[in-house]
Write a protein that holds these residues in place. Structure first.
Motif, PDB file in Angstrom:
ATOM      1  N   PHE A   5       0.807  -1.217   0.000  1.00 57.02           N
ATOM      2  CA  PHE A   5       0.000   0.000   0.000  1.00 57.02           C
ATOM      3  C   PHE A   5       0.842   1.269   0.000  1.00 57.02           C
ATOM      4  O   PHE A   5       0.311   2.363  -0.041  1.00 57.02           O
ATOM      5  N   ALA A   6       2.169   1.126   0.080  1.00 54.83           N
ATOM      6  CA  ALA A   6       3.007   2.318   0.167  1.00 54.83           C
ATOM      7  C   ALA A   6       3.075   3.083  -1.140  1.00 54.83           C
ATOM      8  O   ALA A   6       3.520   4.215  -1.191  1.00 54.83           O
ATOM      9  N   ASN A   7       2.626   2.466  -2.203  1.00 55.22           N
ATOM     10  CA  ASN A   7       2.659   3.125  -3.506  1.00 55.22           C
ATOM     11  C   ASN A   7       1.432   4.040  -3.644  1.00 55.22           C
ATOM     12  O   ASN A   7       0.302   3.561  -3.674  1.00 55.22           O
ATOM     13  N   PRO A   8       1.655   5.361  -3.725  1.00 55.30           N
ATOM     14  CA  PRO A   8       0.505   6.273  -3.753  1.00 55.30           C
ATOM     15  C   PRO A   8      -0.426   6.053  -4.930  1.00 55.30           C
ATOM     16  O   PRO A   8      -1.648   6.165  -4.779  1.00 55.30           O
ATOM     17  N   THR A   9       0.127   5.723  -6.106  1.00 53.61           N
ATOM     18  CA  THR A   9      -0.761   5.535  -7.267  1.00 53.61           C
ATOM     19  C   THR A   9      -1.689   4.349  -7.035  1.00 53.61           C
ATOM     20  O   THR A   9      -2.874   4.402  -7.356  1.00 53.61           O
ATOM     21  N   ARG A  10      -1.100   3.273  -6.466  1.00 52.22           N
ATOM     22  CA  ARG A  10      -1.923   2.097  -6.185  1.00 52.22           C
ATOM     23  C   ARG A  10      -3.000   2.452  -5.169  1.00 52.22           C
ATOM     24  O   ARG A  10      -4.165   2.097  -5.317  1.00 52.22           O
ATOM     25  N   PHE A  11      -2.586   3.203  -4.154  1.00 46.46           N
ATOM     26  CA  PHE A  11      -3.561   3.609  -3.141  1.00 46.46           C
ATOM     27  C   PHE A  11      -4.679   4.438  -3.767  1.00 46.46           C
ATOM     28  O   PHE A  11      -5.861   4.239  -3.474  1.00 46.46           O
ATOM     29  N   ALA A  86       0.628   6.205   4.869  1.00 45.90           N
ATOM     30  CA  ALA A  86       0.231   6.264   6.270  1.00 45.90           C
ATOM     31  C   ALA A  86       0.277   7.703   6.781  1.00 45.90           C
ATOM     32  O   ALA A  86      -0.593   8.136   7.546  1.00 45.90           O
ATOM     33  N   ASP A  87       1.285   8.448   6.325  1.00 42.22           N
ATOM     34  CA  ASP A  87       1.378   9.862   6.702  1.00 42.22           C
ATOM     35  C   ASP A  87       0.150  10.630   6.225  1.00 42.22           C
ATOM     36  O   ASP A  87      -0.487  11.369   6.991  1.00 42.22           O
ATOM     37  N   ILE A  88      -0.210  10.404   4.948  1.00 39.73           N
ATOM     38  CA  ILE A  88      -1.386  11.068   4.383  1.00 39.73           C
ATOM     39  C   ILE A  88      -2.638  10.695   5.183  1.00 39.73           C
ATOM     40  O   ILE A  88      -3.453  11.561   5.532  1.00 39.73           O
ATOM     41  N   ALA A 153       5.414  15.879  10.359  1.00 41.18           N
ATOM     42  CA  ALA A 153       4.688  14.612  10.352  1.00 41.18           C
ATOM     43  C   ALA A 153       5.204  13.688  11.430  1.00 41.18           C
ATOM     44  O   ALA A 153       4.442  13.076  12.179  1.00 41.18           O
ATOM     45  N   ARG A 154       6.550  13.601  11.571  1.00 43.56           N
ATOM     46  CA  ARG A 154       7.103  12.661  12.536  1.00 43.56           C
ATOM     47  C   ARG A 154       6.910  13.146  13.968  1.00 43.56           C
ATOM     48  O   ARG A 154       6.592  12.353  14.862  1.00 43.56           O
ATOM     49  N   ARG A 222      -7.198  11.520  -0.827  1.00 39.06           N
ATOM     50  CA  ARG A 222      -6.981  11.735  -2.260  1.00 39.06           C
ATOM     51  C   ARG A 222      -6.656  13.191  -2.546  1.00 39.06           C
ATOM     52  O   ARG A 222      -5.762  13.504  -3.341  1.00 39.06           O
ATOM     53  N   ALA A 223      -7.396  14.079  -1.872  1.00 42.41           N
ATOM     54  CA  ALA A 223      -7.138  15.507  -2.080  1.00 42.41           C
ATOM     55  C   ALA A 223      -5.722  15.858  -1.643  1.00 42.41           C
ATOM     56  O   ALA A 223      -5.008  16.599  -2.325  1.00 42.41           O
ATOM     57  N   GLU A 224      -5.313  15.281  -0.514  1.00 44.79           N
ATOM     58  CA  GLU A 224      -3.986  15.578   0.012  1.00 44.79           C
ATOM     59  C   GLU A 224      -2.889  15.095  -0.939  1.00 44.79           C
ATOM     60  O   GLU A 224      -1.919  15.817  -1.214  1.00 44.79           O
ATOM     61  N   LEU A 225      -3.094  13.874  -1.485  1.00 43.65           N
ATOM     62  CA  LEU A 225      -2.107  13.346  -2.429  1.00 43.65           C
ATOM     63  C   LEU A 225      -2.017  14.216  -3.673  1.00 43.65           C
ATOM     64  O   LEU A 225      -0.920  14.520  -4.160  1.00 43.65           O
ATOM     65  N   ASN A 226      -3.182  14.645  -4.162  1.00 45.14           N
ATOM     66  CA  ASN A 226      -3.177  15.509  -5.342  1.00 45.14           C
ATOM     67  C   ASN A 226      -2.496  16.836  -5.046  1.00 45.14           C
ATOM     68  O   ASN A 226      -1.769  17.376  -5.873  1.00 45.14           O
TER      69      ASN A 226
END
Lengths: 240, 208
Positions: A5-11, A86-88, A153-154, A222-226
């Motif tokens: 799941f670490a791949n953003p596109t896959r997510f 996970a951060d997102i 984030a950390r 999704r908005a955050e990733l974009n």
């Protein structure tokens, strides 16, 4: 699986497919839950009609704790595996959890006025939920307090893990201290102490709230990733 | 290592006293009311004073780069944090306890509840330093770090405040304050075991 799941596109792809399903469950169960809780279920013999407050208050309080556990879970995945998604997810969970906590406090206060005769008492349950609300706020402020995004984030992730200690305190506060707030009646060792005519709408509402949370979480993530993509593009353009 | 020149301690003690002195002026000088609120006032003032000095805990080391050396040191970082916290408590927590008899007289406390107050402060202020060290490590390098620090660690201070005040209140009412004192002791032991780990983790990510 975590790396999968670490791949953003896959997510993004999964999130896009999952979103309408969750939305359907959320809307469906909240509507039927509202019908059952407002019309079908009987009024309480002591509290009469005000008992209907329970169907919005109790699931909101559950979700407040659930979101916090989810937040801490995402945060630990972030710290252990440096997981981008996970951060997102953690970042998107915090405001939703804060809203549920606020909702639990507000509806509880509205319920407390007719039942206990006061908007607010400083008992253990209410105080610990208020602390939960402050923890959410602290998380969000700390997240945005750094120029370097990943440091925020950390740092916020560590804070959220420290704050997990509050969750069992909330859960057991009604057993450990004598308070105005009633003890747990649904999640108990010897089965729920609540009649099925009231339990059904409650469960429906809980399912509805949970899928509502997942729905909003997916939208936000999704908005955050974009947003991050736009940010990265901007930096690239500025370099050229 | 972490002992600084004495001004920090003086500033904290002066702040503590001034906050406490403001209350009789604000609430009014009736002895009964003062006696009733005394434990709460002293505890809230102690909490705020602990806050005041907290952001300095790692900041100097962070700014001049010695924090990186401490993290790289063969000694476990958790112990270094514990030593720093102990130093912080000795320079800011202990002076508060030493001046508190004076304030107890100002606030018209009786002797027996005053003794309970001292015990709660002895158990509680190190706990505050320990919990605060997490916050102090988290905010390194942040913008507006002072206000941020209070926002993230004051919620975590609340349990200490509640049991500290309720122990003294129990003794004012003439009941045994042993349960609250035991809980305070438990909080102290728990935080001295867990807080250094969390602070050390925060320090490591701060200098990455």
């Amino acid at each position: 699986m975590i790396n999968y799941f670490a791949n953003p596109t896959r997510f993004l792809k999964i999130a896009k497919g999952l979103q309408p399903i969750v939305a359907l469950i959320a809307v469906g169960s909240i509507l039927t839950g509202l019908y059952y809780s407002l019309i079908q279920s009987p009024p309480d013999y002591q509290q009469s009609e005000t008992v209907r407050m329970m169907y919005v208050h109790v699931p909101a309080a559950w979700m407040a704790m659930f979101c916090y556990v989810a937040l801490a879970g995402f945060s630990s995945v972030l710290l252990i595996w440096r997981h981008i998604v996970a951060d997102i997810l953690a970042k998107s969970t915090a405001p939703i959890g804060a809203c549920f906590t606020f909702l639990a406090l507000a509806t509880g206060s509205l319920w407390g006025k007719p039942m206990w005769g006061t908007w607010w008492v400083w008992d253990a349950r209410l105080t610990s939920v208020l602390i939960l609300f402050l923890l959410y706020l602290g998380y969000m402020v700390l997240y945005n307090a750094f120029d370097d995004r990943s440091r925020g984030a950390r740092a916020a992730a560590i804070l959220s893990i420290v704050g997990v200690i509050n969750v069992p305190i909330i859960k057991f506060s009604v057993d450990w201290w004598n308070t105005l707030h009633q003890p747990a009646s649904v999640i108990k060792m010897d089965g729920p102490a609540i009649h099925s005519s009231m339990l059904t709408p409650l469960i429906l509402m809980a399912v509805g709230y949970t899928s509502l949370f997942i729905w909003i979480l997916l939208i936000r993530a999704r908005a955050e990733l974009n947003l991050q993509k736009v940010h990265a593009l901007k930096i690239r353009l500025a370099k050229v | 290592m972490a002992f600084r020149n004495g001004t920090d301690s003086w500033v904290v003690v002066m702040f503590f006293m001034i906050v406490v002195i403001l209350f009789p002026l604000g609430v009014g000088p009736e002895p009964d009311i003062l006696n009733k609120i005394s434990s709460g006032v002293i505890w809230v003032a102690a909490l705020l004073s602990a806050m005041l000095s907290m952001d300095r805990l790692f900041h100097v080391d962070y700014d001049d780069g010695s924090l990186e050396l401490l993290v790289l040191h063969p000694q476990p970082l958790e112990f270094i944090v514990l030593a720093k916290v102990l130093a912080h408590w000795l320079t800011t927590g202990l002076p508060l306890i030493i001046v508190s008899p004076l304030l107890a007289i100002f606030l018209n406390m009786d002797i027996s509840s005053y003794f309970v107050l001292i015990i709660t402060l002895f158990l509680g202020t190190p706990t505050l330093s320990l919990i605060g060290s997490i916050g102090a490590a988290l905010i390194l390098g942040a913008r507006r770090s002072g206000a941020l620090l209070s926002l993230i660690i004051l919620p975590l201070f609340i349990p200490v405040l509640i049991f500290g005040v309720s122990a003294v209140e129990a003794s004012i009412l003439g009941v045994s304050s042993k349960p609250q004192l035991l809980i305070l002791g438990g909080l102290f032991l728990l935080s001295s075991a867990l807080c250094p780990i969390a602070s050390a983790a925060s320090l490591r990510q701060a200098i990455e």
